[in-house]
Design a protein around this motif. Structure first.
Motif, short mmCIF file in Angstrom:
data_model
loop_
_atom_site.label_atom_id
_atom_site.label_comp_id
_atom_site.label_asym_id
_atom_site.label_seq_id
_atom_site.Cartn_x
_atom_site.Cartn_y
_atom_site.Cartn_z
N GLN A 34 -66.38 -23.24 -58.30
CA GLN A 34 -65.19 -22.72 -58.97
C GLN A 34 -63.95 -23.12 -58.18
OE1 GLN A 34 -65.47 -20.60 -61.86
NE2 GLN A 34 -67.57 -21.37 -61.74
N VAL A 35 -62.95 -23.62 -58.88
CA VAL A 35 -61.75 -24.05 -58.17
C VAL A 35 -60.48 -23.60 -58.90
CG1 VAL A 35 -60.37 -26.08 -57.53
CG2 VAL A 35 -62.79 -26.01 -56.97
N GLY A 36 -59.54 -23.14 -58.12
CA GLY A 36 -58.20 -22.84 -58.64
C GLY A 36 -57.21 -23.69 -57.86
N GLU A 74 -53.62 -24.79 -56.86
CA GLU A 74 -52.20 -24.43 -56.95
C GLU A 74 -51.39 -25.70 -56.81
OE1 GLU A 74 -51.39 -20.99 -54.19
OE2 GLU A 74 -53.51 -21.32 -53.77
N PRO A 113 -53.00 -21.92 -61.64
CA PRO A 113 -53.84 -21.49 -62.76
C PRO A 113 -54.87 -20.48 -62.27
CG PRO A 113 -54.71 -23.51 -61.85
CD PRO A 113 -53.57 -23.10 -60.96
N ILE A 114 -55.53 -19.79 -63.20
CA ILE A 114 -56.67 -18.97 -62.81
C ILE A 114 -57.85 -19.93 -62.61
CG2 ILE A 114 -58.27 -17.19 -63.60
CD1 ILE A 114 -55.91 -16.00 -65.19
N PHE A 115 -58.64 -19.66 -61.60
CA PHE A 115 -59.72 -20.60 -61.27
C PHE A 115 -60.75 -20.71 -62.39
CE2 PHE A 115 -63.26 -17.73 -60.26
CZ PHE A 115 -62.61 -16.53 -60.12
N ASN A 159 -58.56 -23.91 -54.00
CA ASN A 159 -59.32 -22.69 -53.72
C ASN A 159 -60.74 -22.89 -54.20
OD1 ASN A 159 -57.21 -20.47 -52.84
ND2 ASN A 159 -56.27 -21.77 -54.39
N ARG A 217 -52.16 -14.86 -44.36
CA ARG A 217 -53.05 -15.88 -44.85
C ARG A 217 -53.20 -17.03 -43.86
NH1 ARG A 217 -54.21 -16.30 -50.30
NH2 ARG A 217 -54.96 -14.28 -50.95
N ASN A 222 -63.08 -14.28 -50.43
CA ASN A 222 -64.25 -14.64 -51.23
C ASN A 222 -64.23 -16.11 -51.63
OD1 ASN A 222 -62.21 -14.71 -53.05
ND2 ASN A 222 -63.03 -13.15 -54.40
N GLU A 237 -59.75 -21.78 -48.98
CA GLU A 237 -58.59 -22.47 -49.51
C GLU A 237 -58.41 -23.76 -48.69
OE1 GLU A 237 -55.29 -19.84 -49.95
OE2 GLU A 237 -53.94 -21.40 -50.63
P1 ADP Z 1 -52.20 -17.29 -53.11
O1 ADP Z 1 -51.64 -16.21 -52.27
O2 ADP Z 1 -52.67 -18.44 -52.27
O3 ADP Z 1 -51.29 -17.72 -54.23
P2 ADP Z 1 -54.17 -16.11 -55.05
O4 ADP Z 1 -55.09 -15.00 -54.75
O5 ADP Z 1 -53.12 -15.86 -56.05
O6 ADP Z 1 -53.58 -16.67 -53.69
O7 ADP Z 1 -55.09 -17.30 -55.56
C1 ADP Z 1 -54.71 -18.59 -55.54
C2 ADP Z 1 -55.66 -19.38 -56.41
O8 ADP Z 1 -57.01 -19.11 -56.04
C3 ADP Z 1 -55.56 -19.09 -57.89
O9 ADP Z 1 -55.60 -20.30 -58.59
C4 ADP Z 1 -56.81 -18.27 -58.14
O10 ADP Z 1 -57.24 -18.34 -59.48
C5 ADP Z 1 -57.78 -18.93 -57.20
N1 ADP Z 1 -58.97 -18.12 -56.93
C6 ADP Z 1 -59.07 -16.79 -56.84
N2 ADP Z 1 -60.37 -16.41 -56.63
C7 ADP Z 1 -61.10 -17.56 -56.58
C8 ADP Z 1 -62.49 -17.85 -56.41
N3 ADP Z 1 -63.40 -16.90 -56.23
N4 ADP Z 1 -62.86 -19.14 -56.42
C9 ADP Z 1 -61.97 -20.13 -56.59
N5 ADP Z 1 -60.67 -19.91 -56.76
C10 ADP Z 1 -60.22 -18.65 -56.76
#
Ligand code: ADP
Ligand code: MG
Length: 696
Positions: A189-191, A193, A274-276, A322, A433, A444, A447
């Motif tokens: 799973q990847v999000g 930024e 985006p949401i991951f 992520n 962070r 979890n 990054e």
């Molecule tokens: P930041 O403070 O770095 O902006 P966020 O918690 O908002 O941190 O998350 C940043 C990115 O990580 C978003 O794209 C989010 O969807 C993604 N993300 C959150 N949980 C997971 C996960 N379990 N696996 C992969 N990506 C994730």
């Protein structure tokens, strides 16, 4: 239904649309092909193609295209219209199952690193049924893989899909050992930024360097940059707010879960997260996001700069990857659990990650190496070029206690037996962070913060998945043979953490002391692309990829070649652009100014013979001296440009870094200095101020 929910995914032929429009047999056939990783039988492809065509035409589409991700780093598409002659001067709208699953674009103009013999220029595209088709600019886009006539991967998607299968296979082996018989598949799973700059189109169009290279090759520092920290998370300017609103809408239509948007550190810099989702989709969608960002900017009279470093002295743009691993039963394998067994599983996946990153730090460094990223990594705005992992204090304390077999000194002081004890609660580290870490554990997920903003996320994720596959395979090989699983697990985890502790670093990665410390620990530090990529095709990396079936040796060497060539080409184009700008814009402007100053001296003296002209004379001498030096530097740069005669791709890259690029830097210094002493009305380029504060 609210407008957003109606809009979301409206241009995507997704599962819901399939369920509505396909027969039960076809829909289930597609599902089982995906689950089993098989290709679609022709009857299913035919029904699918018909349904897609009807749906696309209803949405106004007239064309279809196989949409793919060649090694250029951007997407490619070749549009065919649906029309086919129907006799009597009429046409029919036609799209067959064969056209859906397979295309034959001419591959000769895409980078292949020598894989594609010139006599066999055909390439093949094949639908990747795990990725949904969508409509963009009145074309039905079918996400495809792209390979040569001989079946070698010529794109970014093929290895990504291969790495997912392999990582899943090995992860499932491990999960079986923990008694999990339910899980069939593990996905990544990847999000991602995404950072970017927005500037006004009118100023952009006056900068040859931005147009040709995406970054400013000249430009004196503005009186105000980012030092006031007043842009970060600041209020959005109206034009930017309007842009972001439209961008969100366009992305939602394409099913991209655009979620957060805010101003970044530098003036004119912004971020979209985006949401991951699963990495294959995330990879497609990140490409679509970058493309849409540029397109929507155009409609607002702006230009979106995705380059890693558009402006010297101002923070550049990156992409945070992520990364987590998730089972088809919904378990996040990087999430500390609440029972001893869950914790043991978590620690095992953590250990695999730590070991893998330590062993393959050079490989990971290579996956984020490109000419643009060289300006960021290690420049106190992005992580250093040394790879390390941030675990946070709590998790590090757990790791330390495992290594030493001592008591865990946390909230509650006790020793920790893996698989027996419950882990102490590990809070998701939201506060600090540690923005300086290349790979930070954030509760979890990891990054990976080194990616450049223009980069496809495919390469880094192929490496991460393959590394995980390798380590999990090694673990499974040991544990499957163990007589006492629990004690073997304890030993394994302890040994791994002990042997790879050096990669864990929780301190400030921007400090010079860390580079010293990293060196002492034996961690690699490649400060630039040319140095890093010397090691990309190391035997160790080839062995890893070949063993897991991700690349053949030939495919991998070709990739290394492409990356090296790309680096040289980028620098070459930048150098040519600099020479052109100096000779045709900057030098003539400075000459005009020198003449004006000289005229001033002459006319002053003509008016009053004894009048002092010291300041004009000093200025004229300075202008003359600087422009002399600038032209000499320009000639030196030009002289370097025929390139290195002969030599390997590695030699060329080294030459471009240490000769061509070094001379570019020299040239820039004189030109930037001249900008500070030439009137803005004469200077031929919009200044940094004009660019950075152009959007109101
Ligand atoms: P930041 O403070 O770095 O902006 P966020 O918690 O908002 O941190 O998350 C940043 C990115 O990580 C978003 O794209 C989010 O969807 C993604 N993300 C959150 N949980 C997971 C996960 N379990 N696996 C992969 N990506 C994730
Ligand atoms: Mg982040």
């Amino acid at each position: 239904m609210s407008k957003v929910t109606e809009l979301f995914g409206s241009m995507v032929f997704n599962e819901e649309v399939m369920r509505e429009r396909l027969s039960e047999e076809c829909y289930m056939g597609w599902k089982s092909c995906i689950a089993e990783g098989k290709s679609l039988p022709i009857n299913i492809a035919t029904e699918m193609a018909n349904a897609m065509k009807a749906w696309a035409i209803e949405k106004g589409a007239t064309h279809y295209t196989h949409w793919f991700q060649p090694m250029t780093g951007v997407t490619a598409e070749k549009h065919d219209s649906f029309i086919t002659p129907a006799g009597g001067g009429k046409v029919l709208m036609h799209f067959s199952g064969k056209e859906l699953v397979r295309g034959e674009p001419d591959a000769s103009s895409f980078p292949s690193g020598g894989l594609r013999a010139t006599f066999e220029a055909r390439g093949y595209t094949a639908w990747d049924p795990t990725s949904f088709a969508f409509i963009k600019d009145n074309s039905l886009c079918i996400p495809t893989v792209f390979c040569s006539y001989g079946g070698q991967a010529l794109d970014k998607k093929t290895p990504l899909l291969r790495s997912l299968d392999e990582m899943s296979r090995q992860a499932v082996r491990i999960l079986r050992l923990f008694g999990d018989n339910q899980v069939k598949k593990v996905t990544c799973q990847v999000g991602p930024e995404q950072e970017y700059f927005l500037i006004d189109k009118a100023v952009y169009e006056k900068r040859e360097d931005l147009i040709l290279t995406g970054r400013t090759l000249f430009g004196a520092r503005p009186p105000k940059g980012q030092e006031m920290d007043d842009h970060y998370f600041g209020t959005l300017k109206p034009r930017v707010a309007a842009y972001m609103a439209e961008l969100d809408e366009e992305l939602w239509k394409l099913g991209v879960l655009a979620k957060t948007k805010h101003n970044e550190v530098a003036p004119a810099q912004h971020e979209l997260a985006p949401i991951f989702c699963d990495v294959n989709t995330a990879c497609d969608q990140n490409q679509l996001t970058m493309e849409t960002m540029k397109k929507v900017a155009g409609r607002h009279g702006m230009v979106c700069l995705l380059h890693e470093k558009p402006f010297a002295g101002v923070n550049g743009s990156g992409k945070h990857n992520n990364y987590s691993l998730c089972t088809d039963t919904g378990l996040n394998l990087f999430k500390p659990g609440s029972t001893p067994a869950q914790n043991a599983r978590f620690l095992l996946f953590l250990a695999a990650f730590v070991k893998g990153v330590d062993e393959y730090q050079t490989l990971l460094r290579c996956t984020v190496a490109n000419a643009g990223n060289d300006h960021r990594l290690g420049a106190n705005e992005a992580p250093p070029a040394v790879i390390s992992i941030f675990l946070g204090d709590d998790l590090t304390a757990v790791v330390d206690s495992i290594i030493q077999g001592t008591e865990y000194v946390g909230q509650d002081k006790r020793s920790l037996a893996i698989g027996v004890d419950v882990l102490p609660h590990i809070p998701q580290d939201n506060t600090d962070r540690n923005r300086t870490s290349p790979l930070a554990f954030t509760g979890n997920k990891f990054e990976f913060r080194m990616l450049g903003s223009t980069q496809s996320i495919a390469g880094p994720n192929v490496a991460l998945n393959t590394i995980m596959a390798e380590e999990l395979q090694q673990f499974a090989d040991v544990l499957e043979k163990a007589e006492d699983f629990n004690s073997a697990l304890q030993t394994l985890i302890r040994d791994v953490f002990r042997d790879h502790q050096r990669i864990i670093f929780n301190g400030n990665g921007y400090e010079a002391a860390w580079l010293e410390e990293a060196k002492r620990r034996g961690l690699e530090n490649f400060s630039c692309t040319a140095d890093a990529l010397q090691h990309y095709a190391d035997q160790k990396h080839i062995d890893l990829f070949v063993k897991h079936g991700i690349y053949t040796e030939e495919e991998f060497r070709a990739r290394s070649e492409i990356h090296l060539e790309n680096y040289c080409k980028v620098i070459h184009i930048e150098a040519l652009t600099m020479v052109d700008m100096v000779k045709r814009d900057i030098y003539p402007a400075v000459c005009t100014y020198m003449r004006q100053v000289a005229d001033t001296i002459v006319s002053k003296k003509a008016a009053i013979t004894s009048i002092p002209c010291a300041s004009e004379e000093r200025l004229l001498r300075r202008l003359s001296d600087l422009s002399d030096k600038m032209m000499a530097a320009c000639e030196r740069l030009e002289a370097a440009l025929p390139g290195l005669p002969g030599g390997t791709a590695e030699d060329q890259a080294h030459y471009y870094r240490y000769t061509v690029f070094a001379r570019m830097e020299e040239l820039r210094v004189y030109a930037d200095e001249l900008e500070t002493c030439t009137p803005s009305t004469l200077w031929p380029l919009p200044s940094y101020c004009d660019l950075l504060f152009s959007v109101k």
